[in-house]
Design a protein around this motif. Structure first.
Motif, PDB file in Angstrom:
ATOM      1  N   VAL A 102     -26.358 -31.828  35.849  1.00 36.38           N
ATOM      2  CA  VAL A 102     -27.069 -32.284  37.043  1.00 36.38           C
ATOM      3  C   VAL A 102     -28.224 -31.335  37.363  1.00 36.38           C
ATOM      4  O   VAL A 102     -28.096 -30.124  37.172  1.00 36.38           O
ATOM      5  N   GLU A 103     -29.329 -31.904  37.825  1.00 34.18           N
ATOM      6  CA  GLU A 103     -30.492 -31.080  38.165  1.00 34.18           C
ATOM      7  C   GLU A 103     -30.265 -30.297  39.452  1.00 34.18           C
ATOM      8  O   GLU A 103     -30.329 -29.082  39.462  1.00 34.18           O
ATOM      9  N   SER A 104     -30.003 -31.008  40.574  1.00 32.19           N
ATOM     10  CA  SER A 104     -29.832 -30.351  41.873  1.00 32.19           C
ATOM     11  C   SER A 104     -28.637 -30.937  42.592  1.00 32.19           C
ATOM     12  O   SER A 104     -28.501 -32.154  42.689  1.00 32.19           O
ATOM     13  N   VAL A 105     -27.790 -30.057  43.132  1.00 27.08           N
ATOM     14  CA  VAL A 105     -26.575 -30.510  43.812  1.00 27.08           C
ATOM     15  C   VAL A 105     -26.235 -29.550  44.949  1.00 27.08           C
ATOM     16  O   VAL A 105     -26.524 -28.361  44.876  1.00 27.08           O
ATOM     17  N   LYS A 106     -25.608 -30.086  45.981  1.00 27.41           N
ATOM     18  CA  LYS A 106     -25.184 -29.263  47.110  1.00 27.41           C
ATOM     19  C   LYS A 106     -23.736 -28.820  46.952  1.00 27.41           C
ATOM     20  O   LYS A 106     -23.413 -27.657  47.107  1.00 27.41           O
TER      21      LYS A 106
END
Length: 143
Positions: A102-106
């Motif tokens: 995944v590129e960006s995750v919280k």
């Protein structure tokens, strides 16, 4: 007359992909989509569906690419290889042997064995995703 045309136009945006106003004006409206689910790259069985702001990916041995813009992803199954482009609010994995890039995750929550999530950036102040793992051999790695 302007009010009626405006009402038809607004209704058309909400409920249709094109409108024709008395044969004079034909307006094509793109279907709104926050996220985009790519095709299977190979093999596997299962489904991908959207439930509100969640994408639910179910099945086994899927190889999928998904492009999102802030939604949550729930993965239920085994031996899936998933690539998630864009931003993801949260990833929840319920299963075994899944690999997610995944590129960006919280936040990332894993419930199951031998799952791995690789992420590039975190959507948090600390720069690290919030992680919860319950399952043997599962891990989260920041690239």
């Amino acid at each position: 007359m302007k009010k009626i045309i405006t009402l038809f136009f607004i209704t058309g945006i909400i409920n249709a992909t094109s409108i024709n106003l008395g044969g004079i004006i034909n307006v094509k409206i793109p279907t709104p989509s926050v996220g985009d689910i790519g095709d299977d790259i190979g093999g596997g069985s299962g489904s991908v569906k959207r439930d509100g702001e969640n994408y639910i990916i179910q099945g086994a041995s899927n190889n999928k690419t998904v492009t999102l813009n802030g939604e949550a992803v729930i993965i239920q199954g085994a031996s899936n290889t998933l690539t998630i482009k864009g931003k993801v609010s949260s990833i929840t994995i319920r299963g075994a042997g899944n690999t997610v890039n995944v590129e960006s995750v919280k936040s990332i929550r894993i419930q199951g064995a031998s799952n791995v999530v690789y992420y590039k950036t975190a959507l948090t102040k600390s720069g690290k995703a919030s992680v919860s793992i319950s399952g043997a051999g599962s891990r989260v790695v920041k690239k």
